[in-house]
Enzyme design. Structure first.
Site, PDB file in Angstrom:
ATOM      1  N   SER A 179       0.795  -1.228   0.000  1.00 37.58           N
ATOM      2  CA  SER A 179       0.000   0.000   0.000  1.00 37.58           C
ATOM      3  C   SER A 179       0.826   1.276   0.000  1.00 37.58           C
ATOM      4  CB  SER A 179      -0.953  -0.004   1.195  1.00 37.58           C
ATOM      5  OG  SER A 179      -0.256  -0.239   2.389  1.00 37.58           O
ATOM      6  N   HIS A 207      -5.565  -3.704  -2.153  1.00 40.41           N
ATOM      7  CA  HIS A 207      -5.326  -2.747  -3.239  1.00 40.41           C
ATOM      8  C   HIS A 207      -5.335  -3.392  -4.619  1.00 40.41           C
ATOM      9  CE1 HIS A 207      -4.500   0.930  -1.004  1.00 40.41           C
ATOM     10  NE2 HIS A 207      -3.948   0.153  -0.092  1.00 40.41           N
ATOM     11  N   LYS A 238     -11.884   0.147  -1.012  1.00 40.69           N
ATOM     12  CA  LYS A 238     -10.959   0.849  -1.892  1.00 40.69           C
ATOM     13  C   LYS A 238     -11.551   0.945  -3.303  1.00 40.69           C
ATOM     14  CE  LYS A 238      -7.397   0.588   1.336  1.00 40.69           C
ATOM     15  NZ  LYS A 238      -6.657  -0.279   2.212  1.00 40.69           N
TER      16      LYS A 238
HETATM   17  C1  LIG Z   1      -6.575  -0.362   3.636  1.00 43.76           C
HETATM   18  C2  LIG Z   1      -5.956  -1.651   3.908  1.00 43.76           C
HETATM   19  C3  LIG Z   1      -6.476  -2.515   4.880  1.00 43.76           C
HETATM   20  C4  LIG Z   1      -7.587  -2.077   5.788  1.00 43.76           C
HETATM   21  O1  LIG Z   1      -8.797  -2.049   5.135  1.00 43.76           O
HETATM   22  P1  LIG Z   1      -9.992  -1.155   5.731  1.00 43.76           P
HETATM   23  O2  LIG Z   1     -11.204  -1.656   5.043  1.00 43.76           O
HETATM   24  O3  LIG Z   1      -9.662   0.263   5.404  1.00 43.76           O
HETATM   25  O4  LIG Z   1     -10.009  -1.403   7.211  1.00 43.76           O
HETATM   26  C5  LIG Z   1      -5.921  -3.765   5.016  1.00 43.76           C
HETATM   27  N1  LIG Z   1      -4.871  -4.157   4.251  1.00 43.76           N
HETATM   28  C6  LIG Z   1      -4.319  -3.344   3.326  1.00 43.76           C
HETATM   29  C7  LIG Z   1      -3.163  -3.819   2.521  1.00 43.76           C
HETATM   30  C8  LIG Z   1      -4.842  -2.062   3.139  1.00 43.76           C
HETATM   31  O5  LIG Z   1      -4.278  -1.242   2.250  1.00 43.76           O
END
Ligand SMILES: *Cc1c(COP(=O)(O)O)cnc(C)c1O
Length: 381
Positions: A179, A207, A238
């Site tokens: 990320s 992602h 996302k």
């Molecule tokens: C954003 C993210 C999460 C967390 O997800 P949320 O739905 O925002 O709690 C977990 N793992 C990765 C790699 C992320 O980028």
């Protein structure tokens, strides 16, 4: 004396290193242009890769669910907190991922901190990439399994560790897209290794879902099939523009999670409007190939321009493009200069990353002019 003064001195220490964070809230919906204060900014900080968070059909589906099922769920899934939409989203997610089953969970953070302790325990070993997301790290900690960190994306290091740990349950945990660097884990090699050594593979596809492999995620990107020994998690928060997360795996694994993942069992089901929004986002993802095309065209264009300007974009190969800076102050100063020019591109600092950076994210909804404005602003900065 109550010892809350430690917080003040802790904050002072953070301030000395320019590490105090503050919350910025929008006065508009999420999208390529956002309003903060009274000013509009071009937004390069959103994970809403396909612009689905405020897509009229997604919003419409959420409204309809709000009218039919209400604002809240009122209980855990195990106590009828879910509605038929939850089950529908699980079938659709399993369909997208090509797995036997899927489970909708509260958030990506809740998924990682709930699933990992359900599949690994004291006596087991988790091999975890050094740049895994904080929620994977916390999931490993909560499992109380022995966690060994392998060098980022280093399959030789991973193999050496697997070889040295015969016997007992072993689990390899990795983000598929990282990320903060925007690079992709070498999944072909990782899959082969986990299979050869009889380990379980745990993938965080947050992602990659809706971004890679025609939207299906990282396995599809590499032409890999789901396997009974692979457990994937991903999020609806996302590229899918909504909220919540999922686990996708074979049926027994999912049933095990329903019975043991504490963040699933002891937390209220997702609100119906969020679930309906995710369902509609999946429809749009599968219907409109043009969205992914735009995302990747935009990504290629911006990456090319940034490289031509001499920026260090590291290992980025996805819409996450970091501009690595030599120190925190430089990153903050550049971010501040961009902000003055109406561009929101925040600095990412320790402890989120070791090397301070501006983390740019490209989306399908940015126009060519939006990207050009960023490039111009960076040129003048
Ligand atoms: C954003 C993210 C999460 C967390 O997800 P949320 O739905 O925002 O709690 C977990 N793992 C990765 C790699 C992320 O980028």
């Amino acid at each position: 004396m109550i010892e809350y003064s430690v917080f003040e001195s802790g904050l002072d220490k953070l301030a000395q290193c320019s590490l105090v964070r503050k919350i910025t809230d929008r006065a508009s919906s999420q999208g390529p242009r956002i309003v903060m204060g009274n000013r509009e900014y071009l937004n390069f900080a959103s994970n809403d890769y396909l612009g689905l968070a405020s897509h009229p059909e997604v919003v419409g589906a959420a409204k309809e669910a709000l009218e039919r099922f209400g604002a809240g769920s009122g209980a855990s899934r195990l106590l009828a907190g879910g509605c038929t939409l939850h089950g529908e989203l699980e079938s659709r997610t399993a369909g997208l991922k090509g797995t036997e089953a899927a489970l909708v969970m509260g958030s990506g953070y809740a998924a990682n901190t709930g699933i990992l302790p359900a599949i690994a325990a004291p006596g087991d070993v988790i091999l975890s990439d050094e740049l895994n997301h904080a929620s994977v790290v916390d999931g490993c900690r909560l499992s109380r399994a022995e966690t060994i960190v392998y060098r980022h994306g280093d399959v030789e290091h991973l193999e050496a560790l697997l070889r040295g740990r015969q016997g007992g349950r072993r689990l390899v945990a990795t983000d598929t897209v990282f990320s903060m660097d925007g690079d992709i884990a070498p999944l072909k090699d990782i899959c082969r290794l986990t299979k050869d050594y009889g380990a379980i593979l745990y993938l965080d596809d947050a992602h990659a879902t809706g971004v890679l492999g025609g939207g299906k995620g990282a396995l599809e990107h590499f032409g890999l099939e789901p396997e009974p020994w692979i457990i994937e998690m991903g999020t609806f928060s996302k590229a899918l523009g909504s909220f919540g997360a999922f686990a996708a795996a074979e049926r027994n694994t999912i049933d095990w999670l329903i019975n043991t993942a504490r963040s699933f069992m002891f937390s209220t089901a997702l609100p119906p409007p969020a679930v309906a929004a995710s369902l509609k986002a999946l429809d749009i993802l599968q219907r409109e190939a043009g969205l992914l095309e735009r995302l990747w065209t935009n990504r290629a264009r911006l990456a090319r321009e940034l490289k031509a300007m001499g920026f260090d974009t590291g290992r980025s190969e996805t819409p996450i493009i970091p501009l690595t800076m030599k120190d925190v102050r430089e990153a903050l100063a550049l971010s501040a200069r961009l902000f003055e020019k109406g561009i929101y591109a925040p600095a990412i600092r320790p402890p989120t990353v070791k090397e301070p950076r501006i983390r740019l994210t490209v989306t399908a909804s940015q126009s060519r002019e939006d990207l050009d404005r960023l490039v111009e602003a960076l040129r003048g900065a």
